[in-house]
Design a protein around this motif. Structure first.
Motif, PDB file in Angstrom:
ATOM      1  N   ARG A 417       0.814  -1.224   0.000  1.00  0.00           N
ATOM      2  CA  ARG A 417       0.000   0.000   0.000  1.00  0.00           C
ATOM      3  C   ARG A 417       0.842   1.266   0.000  1.00  0.00           C
ATOM      4  NH1 ARG A 417      -5.381  -0.801   0.482  1.00  0.00           N
ATOM      5  NH2 ARG A 417      -6.018  -2.951   0.851  1.00  0.00           N
ATOM      6  N   TYR A 418       1.471   1.604   1.125  1.00  0.00           N
ATOM      7  CA  TYR A 418       2.238   2.833   1.214  1.00  0.00           C
ATOM      8  C   TYR A 418       3.635   2.506   1.723  1.00  0.00           C
ATOM      9  CZ  TYR A 418      -2.487   4.807   1.125  1.00  0.00           C
ATOM     10  OH  TYR A 418      -3.773   5.122   0.782  1.00  0.00           O
ATOM     11  N   LYS A 447       6.444   0.619  -1.099  1.00  0.00           N
ATOM     12  CA  LYS A 447       5.181   0.065  -1.565  1.00  0.00           C
ATOM     13  C   LYS A 447       5.425  -1.048  -2.582  1.00  0.00           C
ATOM     14  CE  LYS A 447       0.993   1.397  -4.086  1.00  0.00           C
ATOM     15  NZ  LYS A 447       0.294   2.486  -4.807  1.00  0.00           N
TER      16      LYS A 447
END
Length: 626
Positions: A417-418, A447
């Motif tokens: 995701r991040y 990520k």
């Protein structure tokens, strides 16, 4: 020739006792004079109940002095206690209301109260108590022909004060029929002291003890929602709103028993609404009533839990009605900004709704609500949904190891995701099921990537005692909250075998005698079973003794030792332990123990050792690590 002291010194020595006596006598006389001046100060003429000052007519005002006054054993203390007091009395010629007052220029004012009856059987008059700090009521009803005894009390700092009594007329709006019209946006001053509760007066649902009531009425020129608030700095009067035209045909619309929030009611043009303002008998006094347009509401979220939600969260929205009048919502709706919505339930308290978002993003959250009195409002706010989730995707370790070996452990962390900063931890399971941290590594992970974090771990005798080492890999975010913590850890197990460690018999330092010229086919002595280093004492059993033939010197004894695990330093668990010795496929000896004591050990079975001799059982012995 001088044979004694000079005459002057002799004189000084002889006067010493007389001077001391004179000094003590003077001090006693001075003290007595001072005490006499205080103790014998004249008491006021009305210090006692029986010598009360008679009030013959109203209004009455006079200076009273509590200085030098005393307290009788039968003085009442219903209103307050005191260090000194004076008495006055008044007989009412007619029914009505009176107000008593007490004042002095500086310091605390005296407390004042009124009683009926005779000495020793006085009854406190309802509504007749005003403390030195100004609390309580000083206005009360009197009946014709009844004598009222006024008690003026000082707790401290007694002295002169002005005491007064006056007749006061009953409030014009004491009864329903005398209700006073009240306009909007105007402060109406009133006094609930000279009031009473008339027969048939309705009892509101929010209180039933306030009997000093005033009546008002309001007729709107158009439909509107009105608030009615009453203020009394020393008490909490109630406000009740009724619809109807007669005392016995009233319908309650709203009721509050506090000075902090108003009564609220929706009106129809031309309809008259009656308001009952009431206070308690012991707190009645000056108050203010105000009618105005009811405040608008602005419902919003009081809490969003979690405050940084993600797609894995069932987000909890706690709704604040946003009403200055303190009412709960009777209904409403939350629009979540993703095309869905939920109704706000009507509850007494903060309403709650739940929602799970499918994607990250910024959402317009709109909350609309209404109260039971008809007011409504809405607010909009932005909610950011951002999912942080890292995963322990794999952890590897050796399948087997020996106590003392150092193994390589690799932990794989996956992030989709991040970009995140994380801390990866390695933990070892203890005997009691809890985990201890044995390694920590910070890691930066971008990520859509997987990072492999290496650890080393040295297996211990404690692991061997458990038969395995259970390691747990765990990851946590350093600057945000993981929205899916269920995949943040993973365990791996390694089977652990014990290492060899010699034993010695208690009381001797040398090891057991070595086998020389052992019989043919007899296996080498096996290693003793290892136990946790933390418990250094164990019990061992001499499993068997091999008696060799006489023609084979030096081969007269062979001891095989196996440690009996009796538990560890924490709980001393006992287990059934047994050992077997196989020689060329034949059972040489078997013994077993069910506890740490010799009495816990059972018998021994013996067998043939290929004709080399017999196996016999011996008593278990104590052994320890060297």
């Amino acid at each position: 020739m001088v044979t004694g002291e000079p005459p002057k010194k002799a004189a000084n020595r002889n006067w010493g006792p007389h001077l001391r006596a004179l000094t003590i006598g003077a001090a006693v006389l001075t003290t007595a004079a001072l005490l006499t001046g205080t103790a014998h100060a004249a008491a006021p003429s009305n210090d006692d109940f029986d010598q009360a000052t008679t009030i013959t007519a109203l209004p009455f005002s006079s200076t009273v002095d509590t200085g030098g006054s005393t307290v009788a054993d039968d003085d009442p203390t219903d209103c307050t206690w005191s260090a000194g007091s004076v008495w006055l009395r008044y007989t009412a010629p007619a029914d009505g209301f009176v107000r008593m007052t007490a004042d002095r220029p500086t310091g605390d004012k005296p407390a004042i109260s009124a009683y009926t009856g005779e000495r020793g059987a006085l009854t406190w008059t309802p509504g007749a108590c005003r403390t030195s700090h100004g609390r309580g009521s000083n206005t009360f009803a009197v009946a014709a022909g009844t004598t009222y005894h006024f008690l003026v009390q000082d707790i401290q700092n007694p002295g002169p004060a002005t005491f007064g009594v006056e007749l006061v007329p009953a409030a014009p709006n004491d009864d329903f029929a005398g209700a006073v019209d009240v306009p909007l946006d105007t402060d109406i001053a009133a006094d609930s002291g000279p009031t009473s509760s008339q027969a048939g007066e309705p009892v509101p649902h929010c209180e039933h003890w306030n009997t000093r009531s005033l009546w008002y009425r309001y007729t709107p020129d158009r439909a509107r929602i009105v608030s009615a608030k009453v203020t009394n700095e020393l008490s909490t009067p109630s406000v009740t709103v009724f619809r109807g035209t007669a005392l016995d045909a009233l319908t309650e619309v709203d009721c509050v028993h506090t000075s902090h929030t108003p009564a609220v009611f929706a009106t129809a043009p031309g309809e008259t609404y009656y308001l009952r303002v009431a206070d308690g008998v012991h707190s009645a006094g000056a108050l203010t009533l105000r009618l105005e347009d009811a405040p608008r509401i602005a419902p919003t979220t009081e809490w969003i839990i979690p405050n940084d939600p993600g797609v894995f969260d069932d987000v909890r929205f706690i709704i604040n009605p946003g009403d200055p009048a303190g009412r709960w919502l009777a209904g409403g709706e939350v629009q979540f900004g993703d095309g869905t919505s939920a109704e706000i339930p009507a509850v007494e308290g903060a309403a709650e709704v739940f929602h799970r978002y499918a994607d990250d993003g910024a959402y317009e959250l709109t909350i609309t609500g209404h109260t039971a009195d008809g007011r409504s409002g809405s607010t909009t706010q932005t909610l950011r949904v951002e999912t942080h989730d890292v995963t322990v995707s794999n952890v590897t370790a050796p399948a087997t190891a020996t106590a003392g070996d150092t193994g390589q452990v690799q932990v794989s962390i996956t992030n989709t995701r991040y970009t995140e900063d994380v801390v990866v931890e390695l933990l070892r399971r203890r005997w009691d099921g809890y985990f201890d941290i044995v390694g920590t590594v910070p890691q930066h992970i971008t990520k859509d990537s997987t990072a492999v974090v290496p650890f080393t771990y040295t297996y211990t005798d404690a692991d061997a005692a458990l038969g395995r080492a259970t390691l747990k890999a765990r990851v946590r975010l350093t600057s945000s909250t993981d929205n899916n913590p269920t995949d943040n850890e993973r365990t791996v197990e390694t089977t652990i075998t014990p290492t060899s460690q010699p034993w010695t018999r208690t009381g001797r330092s040398e090891p057991p005698p070595a086998l020389t010229g052992r019989p043919a086919g007899l296996a080498e002595p096996s290693d003793v079973e290892r136990t946790p280093d933390s418990l250094r004492h164990r019990r061992a059993a001499v499993v068997g003794q091999v008696t060799g033939a006489a023609e084979r010197p030096g081969v007269d004894r062979h001891q095989r030792i196996r440690a009996l695990d009796t538990g560890d330093q924490h709980d001393h668990r006992t287990t059934t332990n047994w050992t077997k010795q196989l020689v060329d496929g034949n059972l040489g000896a078997e013994s077993w123990c069910e506890g740490p004591l010799p009495a816990d050990c059972g018998g021994t079975r013996t067998g043939d050792l290929d004709g080399q001799g017999d196996v016999t059982a011996h008593t278990p012995q104590d052994y320890h690590f060297p």
